[in-house]
Design an enzyme around this catalytic site. Structure first.
Site, PDB file in Angstrom:
ATOM      1  N   GLN A 139       0.840  -1.206   0.000  1.00  0.00           N
ATOM      2  CA  GLN A 139       0.000   0.000   0.000  1.00  0.00           C
ATOM      3  C   GLN A 139       0.873   1.253   0.000  1.00  0.00           C
ATOM      4  O   GLN A 139       0.603   2.208  -0.728  1.00  0.00           O
ATOM      5  CB  GLN A 139      -0.931  -0.004   1.211  1.00  0.00           C
ATOM      6  CG  GLN A 139      -1.965  -1.120   1.142  1.00  0.00           C
ATOM      7  CD  GLN A 139      -2.794  -1.249   2.399  1.00  0.00           C
ATOM      8  OE1 GLN A 139      -2.599  -0.505   3.367  1.00  0.00           O
ATOM      9  NE2 GLN A 139      -3.733  -2.174   2.402  1.00  0.00           N
ATOM     10  N   ASP A 189      -2.031 -11.666   4.315  1.00  0.00           N
ATOM     11  CA  ASP A 189      -3.456 -11.730   4.667  1.00  0.00           C
ATOM     12  C   ASP A 189      -3.919 -13.145   4.992  1.00  0.00           C
ATOM     13  O   ASP A 189      -5.088 -13.350   5.340  1.00  0.00           O
ATOM     14  CB  ASP A 189      -4.297 -11.164   3.517  1.00  0.00           C
ATOM     15  CG  ASP A 189      -4.088  -9.665   3.371  1.00  0.00           C
ATOM     16  OD1 ASP A 189      -3.776  -9.004   4.375  1.00  0.00           O
ATOM     17  OD2 ASP A 189      -4.235  -9.156   2.245  1.00  0.00           O
ATOM     18  N   LYS A 203      -3.443  -4.391  10.841  1.00  0.00           N
ATOM     19  CA  LYS A 203      -4.418  -4.690   9.779  1.00  0.00           C
ATOM     20  C   LYS A 203      -5.814  -4.237  10.233  1.00  0.00           C
ATOM     21  O   LYS A 203      -5.934  -3.434  11.158  1.00  0.00           O
ATOM     22  CB  LYS A 203      -4.380  -6.183   9.446  1.00  0.00           C
ATOM     23  CG  LYS A 203      -3.047  -6.636   8.864  1.00  0.00           C
ATOM     24  CD  LYS A 203      -2.818  -6.022   7.495  1.00  0.00           C
ATOM     25  CE  LYS A 203      -1.472  -6.391   6.940  1.00  0.00           C
ATOM     26  NZ  LYS A 203      -1.154  -5.637   5.723  1.00  0.00           N
ATOM     27  N   ARG A 208     -11.344 -11.211   7.564  1.00  0.00           N
ATOM     28  CA  ARG A 208     -10.545 -12.448   7.517  1.00  0.00           C
ATOM     29  C   ARG A 208     -10.555 -13.182   8.860  1.00  0.00           C
ATOM     30  O   ARG A 208     -10.420 -14.402   8.907  1.00  0.00           O
ATOM     31  CB  ARG A 208      -9.120 -12.155   7.066  1.00  0.00           C
ATOM     32  CG  ARG A 208      -9.089 -11.533   5.670  1.00  0.00           C
ATOM     33  CD  ARG A 208      -7.786 -11.660   4.954  1.00  0.00           C
ATOM     34  NE  ARG A 208      -7.718 -10.687   3.871  1.00  0.00           N
ATOM     35  CZ  ARG A 208      -8.283 -10.839   2.669  1.00  0.00           C
ATOM     36  NH1 ARG A 208      -8.950 -11.936   2.380  1.00  0.00           N
ATOM     37  NH2 ARG A 208      -8.187  -9.885   1.748  1.00  0.00           N
TER      38      ARG A 208
END
Ligand code: S3P
Length: 448
Positions: free
Chosen positions: A176, A327, A354, A401
């Protein structure tokens, strides 16, 4: 949009064999980038297979606010009429990126070198996450940003009227941050250079080239040196989004641990910068075959055939692999809980920033289900066991997640596993429940 109002509790129970074809949604990272690069291009971009999760819908709305015309034509089929590099208009309202760190950080980069001002906000999860990691390098271009204490959203970003190019070494492995700097570099004269000591997902570099930018990548002793030549004319493209390996991870891991399972997951991206989970699962003894390997939309893809694997062994994942599976650690920790021996995940401190602190969220939920855990700031250790007791309600902490991981765990525990809120699943995998039901997995909403 900001967080949904009403929590949606969900429960998973011990499952019979999972069978069938799991058509997972389009890749989230590539979907965000297709919309943003489409908006920064001249002419029309056509996207097929776009992920229509809330995170990406929020990015679509943001691109409209900056002046692009973004239109949905059918499931996954979208067009973007771009405004060109440097052509963003000033939004007349606050940009709400909902739950999406990727959305807000990439969009901040995309607007940072255009003389417009925009204010960004998000849901309770996003508004806790650090934005200084993006606004610090953007300041080198001449961009200003004022947010809450600790560099938190809501935050106002003032684009640099007279940007200068930048040379920046990433202080943490983050696609990112890398992408924000490269997108800002588009409207700076000369060459913007990003050096990443550890490789992270490379979708921005691949797609920038596809839209007509000059991007050179060199592997050096310092790491990957990425050089972008500023002020290109980007031209609208056709983008076929491959299916998301991070979403595929949930049915894949479920099939590996539910006895008798045998599923096919077609068309999944096998980009090497996203492949760490699959490398790790094979090391653990997983029965996964990669069939029909091919290239689609500039990305390597394959059909994954996944069968129940009764002899999974704990492994150690090295720190240098963490970025390629960042992830997937939550769902790997579920597989680790039912594997033989201990799994040690090293170099995972980025998980703490996260959508939730994923080390803490997984550790507390797994412990509540009867699994022994050790952790430090940068390491998660899961001690596998024959039969995980379960019988707990785990907190999903506004993190898709985390919610999906505990629901996968509940398919093999002695007693059911619940999550307090499955609502966040819609940010990345809106069809998770019907897809898992189609494979035969008993996952239900509390009051269904
Ligand atoms: C993403 C980069 C990763 C990842 C996120 C998507 C991207 O974040 O966790 O889900 O699309 O660039 P970081 O850059 O914070 O590692």
């Amino acid at each position: 949009m900001s967080s949904h109002a009403t929590p949606i509790p969900m429960t998973a129970r011990a499952s019979g064999p999972l069978k069938g074809v799991a058509e997972v949604p389009g890749d989230k990272s590539i979907s965000h980038r297709a919309l943003i690069l489409g908006a920064l291009s001249v002419g029309e971009t056509r996207v097929t297979g776009l992920l229509e999760g809330q995170d990406v819908l929020d990015t679509a709305a943001a691109m409209r606010a900056f002046g692009a015309t973004v239109t949905r034509h059918g499931p996954g089929e979208w067009t973007v009429q771009g405004v060109g590099v440097g052509g963003f208009a000033e939004p007349d309202h606050v940009i709400d990126c909902g739950n999406s760190g990727t959305g807000v950080r990439l969009i901040m980069g995309a607007m940072a070198t255009t003389p417009v001002t925009a204010t960004f906000t998000g849901d309770a999860s996003l508004n806790k996450r650090p934005m200084g990691r993006v606004t610090d390098p953007l300041a080198l271009f001449g961009t200003q940003a004022v947010g809450r204490r600790g560099g938190r959203l809501p935050m106002t970003v003032v684009g640099a009227p007279d940007p200068v190019p930048v040379r920046y070494t990433l202080p943490m492995p983050s696609a990112q941050v890398k992408s924000a700097v490269l997108l800002a570099g588009l409207n700076a004269p000369g060459q913007t250079v990003v050096i990443e000591p550890e490789a992270t997902r490379d979708h921005t570099e691949r797609m920038l080239r596809g839209f007509g930018a000059q991007v050179d990548v060199q592997d050096t002793p310092e790491g990957r040196v990425i050089t972008l030549t500023g002020r290109p004319e980007l031209t609208g493209q056709s983008v076929a989004v491959p299916r998301d390996p991070s979403s595929a991870a949930f049915p894949v891991c479920a099939a590996l641990i539910v006895p008798g399972s045998d599923i096919l997951v077609p068309g999944v991206s096998r980009n090497p910068t996203r492949d760490g989970l699959y490398v790790t699962l094979l090391e653990m003894g997983a029965d996964i075959t990669f069939e029909n390997e091919r290239e689609e939309g500039g990305e390597p893809v394959a059909d994954l055939r996944v069968r129940y694997s009764p002899d999974l062994q704990g492994v150690e994942t090295p720190a240098h692999r963490a970025a390629s599976m960042i992830d997937e650690f939550p769902v790997l920790s579920v597989v680790a809980a039912v594997a033989r021996g201990t799994t040690v995940m090293r170099g995972v401190k980025e998980l703490r920033v996260k959508e939730s602190d994923r080390i803490d969220a997984m550790a507390r939920g797994l412990e509540a289900c009867g699994v022994r855990i050790d952790e430090d700031e940068d390491t998660l250790i899961v001690h596998g066991m024959d039969r995980v007791p379960g019988g707990a309600t785990c907190e999903s902490r506004l993190d898709h997640r985390i919610a999906m991981s505990f629901l996968v765990l509940g398919l093999v525990t002695a007693r059911a596993v619940s999550v307090d809120d499955g609502g966040p699943i819609a940010t990345s995998f809106p069809a998770f429940e019907p897809l898992m039901a189609g494979l035969g997995a008993p996952i239900q909403r509390a009051n269904a």
